[in-house]
Design an enzyme around this catalytic site. Structure first.
Site, PDB file in Angstrom:
ATOM      1  N   ASP A   1     -12.818  14.948   5.099  1.00  0.00           N
ATOM      2  CA  ASP A   1     -13.786  16.028   4.937  1.00  0.00           C
ATOM      3  C   ASP A   1     -15.013  15.421   4.256  1.00  0.00           C
ATOM      4  OD1 ASP A   1     -15.101  18.413   5.023  1.00  0.00           O
ATOM      5  OD2 ASP A   1     -13.457  19.609   4.228  1.00  0.00           O
TER       6      ASP A   1
HETATM    7  C1  NOJ Z   1     -17.013  20.611   4.761  1.00  0.00           C
HETATM    8  C2  NOJ Z   1     -16.013  21.584   5.302  1.00  0.00           C
HETATM    9  O1  NOJ Z   1     -14.907  21.697   4.426  1.00  0.00           O
HETATM   10  C3  NOJ Z   1     -15.514  21.222   6.683  1.00  0.00           C
HETATM   11  O2  NOJ Z   1     -14.687  22.263   7.153  1.00  0.00           O
HETATM   12  C4  NOJ Z   1     -16.667  20.973   7.605  1.00  0.00           C
HETATM   13  O3  NOJ Z   1     -16.203  20.700   8.904  1.00  0.00           O
HETATM   14  C5  NOJ Z   1     -17.467  19.814   7.040  1.00  0.00           C
HETATM   15  N1  NOJ Z   1     -17.985  20.178   5.732  1.00  0.00           N
HETATM   16  C6  NOJ Z   1     -18.627  19.419   7.966  1.00  0.00           C
HETATM   17  O4  NOJ Z   1     -19.613  20.369   7.944  1.00  0.00           O
END
Ligand code: NOJ
Length: 747
Positions: A289
């Site tokens: 993430d």
């Molecule tokens: C953080 C989020 O937790 C995740 O779900 C998302 O895909 C990413 N950022 C990218 O934007």
């Protein structure tokens, strides 16, 4: 097609460095594996590490990102494998052109959060889950995938398959709710929808099951918070939707921000290596993430980015989203003998495999076609599908005196509330921002389309988080002039979503006071609640005769709501999450374990497992939702009273539409393993059917129970079935069981 390939060939031939494509004719590798291996054999360690590196485009791909250069320069040097937040045929083509200037011309992967629609916004995933309609859920993902793929995107960071039992957590809006069985079916439907007929097709994007794992159980409902959970709960409740995503062929996984029992998921080799890539045999790749590799430093799990990269690559995190830990440290880690190059090869292999599957080595621009983009986005049939899913996602919570559906003969309706004319809030969090280009149908516009001769009055009354009652008088006046009042209340689009946890999940501001003031006019009141999560609204639930939970429904919100209010569509949604009476009851969910002192009912608190100051039951239970008609359940029959371990039992009953209008019922099958070790939940959803019945019509519904439905994880995490009594419960909600019986499982 020919036109699209030519620029790539020219670039490839004109560069002196040998490229994989140029050698292709000589070696003619047959399988993707061979192609990947041949390419890896040519790559330097730095080029391999580049493939594991992902940056955000953030609509400014030329801005400096490190002291040593900008993103485009790094792409040209082969130091970037993927970009996120780069979308549109033009922008993706530009970035891909930079990649084609790198020595090996390995195409970039473009990822984007396409969570509930791309150009056309669909209902938020939690709302779609309320439809209990797997076909429309799959269709919604199919359309989102088709639009995204036409806009240069190869990969969506969806579906989020985290089970969530805590409505304080803002990201409940992004998942399928609290139930593992329903959540697993929806995970599968969404993966199939995004990936369509398979990677390589021009309308398919890679799905990404996230967030692996247990992110939905953040303590206190605070986003990014720790998760402390028994191994059994992890396997029984939280992992199955991820397994369903693997089985459905999900191309990628994203790990999660949380630590699980003290080990950050990003650095958790039990989760990623042992379970996902080991036991489940997942062949795709895992992206971290955002920044989560580097965040292991804040967790206190790694001293610095060098150590964080070491932990993450060993744990099976293949691609580093935006933490720069891999690009800055992996080469040194290999030189220092801490990381074997084989480990890096494995991650690179997984990523390159997907690039080959997508056909990017044949034509890196195949998804970046402006003509196709123009023809594909925002098609009328996509908008029609969005309206269809939206109306099926609406849940009717209360309808006393049959206030709904509204008559077309009303002289006037007062539309009151902060969300009557709102567009953005209908779209909800995690929608792609199209700025001025966008047009969403507000409630007001939707009602105008269908109101005919009925006059529509409007007063805002208050804003979403207002503390001032200045607008009340005007709203009361509008109500007094109308035959019926429809109030549009709820959350602003950014009150549920990532980092949008709320400790107080009541209807925000003074909205409930406005509802009271309007109710005092004596006019019939319908309250629409628009939100990204279950909210608390006890006064409204007790006093308002008609309540409709519309969630955030997307581009066609106003039309879909008007369809339901006017009875063009008979509501059929059922809650995918329990609605509490108070935040003090959270976590609250229907499939809890019985205690040694279960309270028999809400009043039974004397040394019982309840509260002395409040009922223990939820405000609205999992599976609950009304219709404009009523359904009768009768004639439960079991094909046998005993079932051998390898046999099946068929449960059948009659479902009748006992009202005057056609309608759909979601008939739900719950089971309880009465005596089990370890103990099992008081009930668990094991099957359901959504059935359309004409007025007066009856149908025989059957469910088949096999060993799989009776199995669970024991304390050693073995999937077991234990002989004994099983209770069968059937009804239209987890708290409205209409038919019950039991059978014995025998050895
Ligand atoms: C953080 C989020 O937790 C995740 O779900 C998302 O895909 C990413 N950022 C990218 O934007």
């Amino acid at each position: 097609m020919i036109k699209k390939i030519i620029p790539f060939l020219i670039v490839a031939i004109s560069l002196s460095a040998p490229s994989y494509s140029q050698k292709k004719a000589a070696t003619t590798p047959v399988s993707i594996d061979e192609k990947v291996n041949a390419l890896i054999a040519k790559m330097t360690l730095e080029e391999k590490i580049g493939q594991l590196n992902q940056y955000t485009g953030d609509r400014d791909a030329t801005g400096p990102i490190t002291t040593s250069g900008d993103k485009v320069d790094q792409i040209k040097q082969g130091k970037v494998g993927s970009m996120l937040n780069v979308r549109g045929a033009k922008f993706t083509r530009e970035m891909q052109q930079a990649a084609m200037q790198s020595r090996l011309k390995i195409p970039l992967l473009f990822g984007q959060d396409v969570i509930h629609g791309y150009r056309v916004t669909f209902p938020i995933p939690l709302a779609e889950a309320a439809s209990w309609d797997l076909d429309v859920i799959e269709k919604s993902a199919r359309i989102a995938g088709t639009e995204a793929a036409a806009s240069g995107i190869h990969w969506t960071f969806a579906p989020m398959v985290d089970i969530a039992r805590d409505p304080r957590w803002g990201r409940v809006m992004e998942g399928a709710g609290e139930d593992t069985y329903l959540g697993s079916l929806i995970a599968k439907a969404r993966v199939k929808g995004f990936q369509g007929k398979g990677l390589g097709n021009l309308d398919a994007v890679m799905a990404c099951a996230k967030h692996f794992a247990a992110y939905g159980a953040a303590i206190g409902g605070r986003d990014y918070n720790s998760v402390d959970m028994s191994e059994r709960t992890l396997w029984q409740v939280y992992l199955p939707p991820f397994k369903a995503a693997v089985d459905a062929g999900a191309a990628t996984f994203m790990n999660s921000f949380n630590d699980l029992n003290g080990i950050p998921a990003t650095g958790n080799s039990y989760l990623q290596r042992d379970i996902l890539k080991g036991k489940w045999g997942f062949k795709g790749f895992v992206v971290s993430d955002w920044g989560s590799i580097g965040e292991m430093i804040q967790h206190g799990y790694a001293k610095d980015n060098y150590e964080a990269a070491d932990v993450a690559i060993h744990a099976g995190s293949d691609m580093d989203m935006e933490s720069r830990s891999y690009i800055n440290n992996l080469a040194k880690l290999v030189k220092d003998g801490k990381v074997k190059e084989d480990l890096i090869d494995d991650a690179v292999r997984r990523i390159l495999y997907k690039k080959f599957e997508l056909g990017l080595f044949d034509d890196p621009y195949r998804f970046s076609d402006g003509q196709r983009e123009k023809k594909t986005l925002n098609k009328p049939e996509f908008l029609a599908a969005a309206r269809d899913v939206a109306k099926k996602s609406i849940v009717l919570l209360k309808n006393e005196n049959q206030i709904l559906p509204l008559s077309k003969d009303l002289k006037s309706i007062a539309l009151i509330g902060p969300l009557v004319k709102s567009e953005k809030d209908m779209q909800g969090f995690w929608s792609v921002d199209w700025g001025k280009e966008d047009h969403l149908v507000s409630l007001f516009e939707g009602m105008q389309q269908q109101a005919g001769k009925t006059q529509l009055l409007y007063a805002k009354g208050c804003d979403i988080s207002d503390t001032s009652k200045a607008g009340f008088a005007e709203a009361i006046k509008a109500a007094q002039q109308a035959d019926v009042v429809v109030m549009a209340m709820g959350e602003k689009y950014d009150m549920s979503g990532e980092a949008k946890s709320r400790a107080n999940i009541h209807l925000p501001g003074i909205q409930e006071e406005l509802i009271k003031a309007i109710q005092e006019t004596g006019k019939p009141v319908v309250v629409l609640l628009m939100a990204g999560r279950p909210m608390v609204f006890n006064w409204t639930a007790d006093h308002i005769p008609a309540i409709v939970y519309t969630w955030w429904l997307g581009s066609q919100a106003g039309n879909a709501i008007a369809d339901v209010l006017y009875g063009q569509y008979n509501p059929s949604g059922k809650l995918p999450m329990t609605f509490p009476r108070s935040e003090g009851q959270i976590p609250i969910y229907y499939n809890y374990l019985s205690t040694g002192r279960p309270a028999k009912d809400d009043q039974d608190t004397h040394y019982r497992s309840g509260y002395i100051d409040m009922q223990k039951s939820p405000r609205y239970a999992f599976g609950y939702g009304l219709s404009y008609t009523t359904f009768e359940y009768s004639g439960l029959k079991l094909s046998a009273a005993k079932m051998g371990l390898n046999e099946q039992i068929t449960v059948s009953f009659t479902l009748k539409n006992a009202g005057n209008v056609a309608g759909e019922e979601v008939a739900q099958l719950y089971l309880r393993d009465v005596v089990a070790r370890p103990v099992q939940p008081v009930k668990e959803l094991k099957d359901f059917q959504k059935v359309m019945l004409k007025p007066g019509e009856s149908k025989t519904i059957s469910f088949t129970i096999d060993k799989e439905k009776l199995s669970f994880y024991n304390e050693k995490i073995e999937w077991v079935t234990q002989p004994g009594e099983f209770r069968i419960m059937i009804g239209g909600s987890s708290d409205a069981i209409r038919l019950e019986d039991s059978f014995n499982l025998v050895d």
